[in-house]
Design a protein around this motif. Structure first.
Motif, PDB file in Angstrom:
ATOM      1  N   GLN A  11      -5.912  29.924 -26.946  1.00  0.00           N
ATOM      2  CA  GLN A  11      -5.297  31.148 -27.428  1.00  0.00           C
ATOM      3  C   GLN A  11      -4.208  30.642 -27.998  1.00  0.00           C
ATOM      4  N   GLY A  12      -3.352  29.698 -27.429  1.00  0.00           N
ATOM      5  CA  GLY A  12      -2.008  29.297 -27.850  1.00  0.00           C
ATOM      6  C   GLY A  12      -2.228  28.572 -29.252  1.00  0.00           C
ATOM      7  N   MET A  13      -3.238  27.720 -29.236  1.00  0.00           N
ATOM      8  CA  MET A  13      -3.616  26.927 -30.586  1.00  0.00           C
ATOM      9  C   MET A  13      -3.810  28.032 -31.597  1.00  0.00           C
ATOM     10  N   ALA A  14      -4.489  29.055 -31.580  1.00  0.00           N
ATOM     11  CA  ALA A  14      -4.832  29.785 -32.384  1.00  0.00           C
ATOM     12  C   ALA A  14      -3.618  30.643 -33.074  1.00  0.00           C
ATOM     13  N   MET A  15      -2.941  30.835 -31.893  1.00  0.00           N
ATOM     14  CA  MET A  15      -1.689  31.556 -32.437  1.00  0.00           C
ATOM     15  C   MET A  15      -0.793  30.759 -33.216  1.00  0.00           C
ATOM     16  N   ARG A  16      -0.608  29.482 -33.025  1.00  0.00           N
ATOM     17  CA  ARG A  16       0.255  28.506 -33.841  1.00  0.00           C
ATOM     18  C   ARG A  16      -0.485  28.689 -35.052  1.00  0.00           C
ATOM     19  N   LEU A  23      -1.149  23.318 -47.918  1.00  0.00           N
ATOM     20  CA  LEU A  23      -1.824  22.688 -46.737  1.00  0.00           C
ATOM     21  C   LEU A  23      -0.969  21.910 -45.941  1.00  0.00           C
ATOM     22  N   PRO A  24      -0.417  20.719 -46.337  1.00  0.00           N
ATOM     23  CA  PRO A  24       0.297  19.991 -45.658  1.00  0.00           C
ATOM     24  C   PRO A  24       1.468  20.573 -44.681  1.00  0.00           C
ATOM     25  N   ALA A  25       2.169  21.316 -45.472  1.00  0.00           N
ATOM     26  CA  ALA A  25       3.198  22.101 -44.772  1.00  0.00           C
ATOM     27  C   ALA A  25       2.820  22.946 -43.391  1.00  0.00           C
ATOM     28  N   ILE A  26       1.830  23.717 -43.830  1.00  0.00           N
ATOM     29  CA  ILE A  26       1.417  24.526 -42.778  1.00  0.00           C
ATOM     30  C   ILE A  26       0.763  23.555 -41.725  1.00  0.00           C
ATOM     31  N   ALA A  27      -0.046  22.781 -41.931  1.00  0.00           N
ATOM     32  CA  ALA A  27      -0.713  21.878 -41.100  1.00  0.00           C
ATOM     33  C   ALA A  27       0.423  21.187 -39.983  1.00  0.00           C
ATOM     34  N   GLU A  28       1.503  20.942 -40.723  1.00  0.00           N
ATOM     35  CA  GLU A  28       2.646  20.138 -39.862  1.00  0.00           C
ATOM     36  C   GLU A  28       3.139  21.270 -38.996  1.00  0.00           C
ATOM     37  N   PHE A  29       3.353  22.303 -39.542  1.00  0.00           N
ATOM     38  CA  PHE A  29       4.143  23.451 -38.834  1.00  0.00           C
ATOM     39  C   PHE A  29       3.171  23.967 -37.363  1.00  0.00           C
ATOM     40  N   THR A  30       1.948  23.943 -37.640  1.00  0.00           N
ATOM     41  CA  THR A  30       1.055  24.069 -36.699  1.00  0.00           C
ATOM     42  C   THR A  30       1.095  23.064 -35.528  1.00  0.00           C
ATOM     43  N   GLY A  31       1.267  21.832 -35.986  1.00  0.00           N
ATOM     44  CA  GLY A  31       1.207  20.801 -34.877  1.00  0.00           C
ATOM     45  C   GLY A  31      -0.018  20.560 -34.521  1.00  0.00           C
ATOM     46  N   LEU A  32      -1.052  21.196 -35.046  1.00  0.00           N
ATOM     47  CA  LEU A  32      -2.363  21.007 -34.475  1.00  0.00           C
ATOM     48  C   LEU A  32      -3.192  19.817 -34.833  1.00  0.00           C
ATOM     49  N   GLY A  33      -2.837  19.058 -35.852  1.00  0.00           N
ATOM     50  CA  GLY A  33      -3.296  17.636 -36.301  1.00  0.00           C
ATOM     51  C   GLY A  33      -4.769  17.846 -36.408  1.00  0.00           C
TER      52      GLY A  33
END
Lengths: 365, 262
Positions: free
Chosen positions: A154-159, A132-142
């Motif tokens: 749409q861009g956020m969902a894509m991330r 989870l932490p690694a994925i959360a970081e990669f998305t940059g969605l905080g």
């Protein structure tokens, strides 16, 4: 056994009644298929006799115009559609990234969706929590990850989709065309991650209209026409041929060729008679943008409307040292360029008949 | 791979994804009651209200004691809701998961199990009300009472083959879903839930002819009267055996085409 993904004489017929029941997804793909009847029932032949063999480290670019069967082939590779004839074999499961809205629950939070995606990939809850932490970081969605997916742009969902899918994906991955749709910064991240696949042992199949992206990624290319293989071979050779054929014939051929090879925003002297500003912004090939100039007497002026790949012939009023800017619809600056000292005086620049600034946009498709 | 082997393979793969099925079902339930104050407690509340009103109104028309009739309706209606939901939801199991079927290569039984688990979870909440109602049980508790549990398991088996048959067929023939939905609404009235077969010979005949009576009786009879309805059990077992066979055939022969149909 070493890694492989093999298609052997794959033929796929879509039953036509499937389209009547509102099956919107592959219908775009069927435009190019051929209609025929089996035992009185109408079918569209979406793929015919497609064979290829990929092994470890191969990254295949899938090209062809809309309806040539790209999406269908990807779905066959991912095990979503079963071919009517022929087989797809691989030494391990194949992961797919398709339409964004597929495989996510809009009402659940970002985190919850990550967990579900992990479970789909057959991971244990423990492994998912660890990732989870690694994925959360990669998305940059905080903090957005605690909010329902339906509140995302749409861009956020894509991330989220990309981060999750690639994190839990198998080493054989097929991706349908959507990479170029995000913002440029994230698109770079995507290419980075995909380039990372080069080192790790993977097989990648990517369909995209962005030839410049495919050039950066792919080692091989497969060109589909009407569900059949038109060309299959080394990426460069096939992509060159594809581009030569699909490029609009307008515009100086030399400039076109340069546009396809180079990225950024630059001054293109061309054949001295027609110098131009040229740009090719990766992932933004189709994004609308505007070209502005800082005019010494008139201030900031809109010069042209265009898209992420194009050129603009210099006008007689253009002088050395002028500042040009490519901006997005929201006013964000994509690129800047100060015109270097011109080799030829601007007065000798070929006059265009068009009084208004004209932009020849060459989006490549 | 021959179709039967491939079908078996699908189910084995899906069984490894049990946690996914459970979580998807849980999300379905949460989605339904998201942003509500009572949340899933709505299931309990609405069920209790339904039963209460039904007993109040229809209880006036029967000669049986109010207590016995109340329990009769509570158990019968609870079981009916479960059976009805598993039939109707089986129809939409694939259509409902269209996006997932086209987006990921998940073995299809996952979507069937998702629907079954979702309904079982809702039924579990209704069971709370049914269990509380057993406080007014007219006969004393005995070992026979517990034979309602194998009855519930038999219903679960039914929901598996129902899903395997109805999900692909309803995806292919969209009218089937509505036909079945309407059919089930009609069946409600010819199934002994709000009336007792003992009232008249005509009603007794209707109840006997209706196979759904058996599915309800194998759970309701032991709970209410500490009786094992042997005849009903034979009917249920026979239907389950036939249903499972057809389920296997339908699943195996449709699995390759489901992606075109949804």
């Amino acid at each position: 056994m070493s890694m492989f993904l093999r298609a052997d004489r794959v033929t796929l017929d879509f039953p036509l009644h499937a389209l009547e029941t509102g099956h919107s997804e592959p219908s775009a793909d069927l435009l190019g298929g051929t209609l025929h009847k089996v035992r009185g029932k109408p079918f569209v032949r979406a793929l015919e006799d497609v064979s290829f063999d990929l092994s470890e480290g191969d990254r295949l670019a899938l090209i062809g115009h809309n309806g040539s069967g790209k999406s269908t082939l990807l779905r066959v590779l991912a095990g979503i559609y079963y071919p009517n004839q022929g087989t797809v074999t691989s030494d391990q499961p194949v992961s797919g990234i398709f339409n964004m809205s597929h495989g996510f629950r809009p009402e659940a939070t970002g985190y919850r969706n990550i967990v579900l995606k992990g479970l789909i990939a057959g991971k244990k809850r423990r492994e998912i929590d660890a990732a989870l932490p690694a994925i959360a970081e990669f998305t940059g969605l905080g903090p957005y990850l605690d909010m329902p997916l339906q509140t995302y742009s749409q861009g956020m969902a894509m991330r989220l989709a990309f981060a999750v899918t690639t994190h839990f994906s198998n080493q054989i991955l097929v991706m349908d065309e959507w990479i170029g749709a995000g913002d440029a910064q994230f698109s770079e991240k995507i290419v980075d991650r995909m380039s990372g696949f080069v080192d790790s042992a993977t097989i990648l199949v990517v369909a995209s209209h962005s030839v410049s992206l495919l050039r950066r990624l792919a080692t091989k290319a497969l060109w589909l026409e009407h569900g059949r293989i038109h060309r299959f071979g080394a990426a460069d050779a096939v992509l060159d041929e594809y581009e030569a054929l699909t490029m609009p014939t307008s515009g100086p051929a030399g400039l076109m060729a340069v546009l396809n090879r180079r990225e950024g925003f630059w001054f293109e002297e061309g054949d001295a008679s027609s110098p131009a500003l040229a740009w090719n912004l990766p992932f933004r090939e189709k994004v609308p943008l505007q070209l502005f100039v800082e005019h010494p007497s008139r201030g900031t002026q809109l010069v042209a409307n265009g898209r992420g790949r194009g050129y603009w012939r210099l006008k007689p009023w253009v002088a050395s040292g002028m500042m040009f800017r490519l901006c997005g619809a929201d006013g964000s600056v994509f690129a800047e360029l100060q015109l270097p000292t011109l080799a030829t005086p601007t007065q000798s620049i070929q006059q265009e008949t068009d009084a208004r600034p004209k932009l020849d946009s060459t989006t490549g498709v | 791979m021959p179709p039967l082997v491939a079908a078996f393979h699908d189910w084995r793969q899906a069984s490894k994804l049990a946690s996914l099925c459970f979580n998807l079902a849980l999300e379905d339930l949460r989605d339904r009651y998201r942003k509500t104050l009572l949340g899933v407690a709505w299931i309990i509340v609405s069920f209790a209200l339904f039963v209460g009103v039904k007993v109040l109104v229809f209880g006036q028309m029967v000669s049986t004691s109010q207590v016995e009739f109340g329990l009769y309706v509570t158990l019968g209606f609870g079981l009916w809701t479960f059976i009805n939901a598993m039939v109707v939801d089986a129809c939409t199991a694939y259509m409902f998961s269209r996006a997932w079927i086209l987006g990921t290569a998940i073995p299809y039984p996952v979507f069937l199990m998702q629907a079954i688990l979702r309904n079982s979870m809702m039924f579990a909440l209704e069971l709370v009300v049914m269990a509380l109602a057993l406080f007014w049980k007219p006969t004393p508790w005995s070992a026979t009472t517990w034979l309602a549990i194998p009855g519930l398991l038999a219903l679960l088996v039914t929901s598996v083959w129902l899903a395997a048959i109805l999900a692909p067929l309803c995806a292919r023939y969209r009218d089937l879903h509505h036909t079945i939905k309407t059919g089930m609404q009609l069946m409600f009235f010819v199934t002994p839930i709000l009336w007792m077969p003992t009232i008249s010979t005509t009603l007794a005949r209707i109840a006997a002819l209706n196979p759904l009576t058996s599915f309800i009786d194998i759970v309701r009879e032991p709970l209410l009267y500490d009786r094992v309805p042997v005849h009903s059990w034979w009917v249920v077992l026979a239907i389950n055996a036939i249903g499972l066979t057809i389920g296997v055939i339908v699943y195996a022969s449709t699995r390759k085409r489901v992606a075109y149909w949804v």
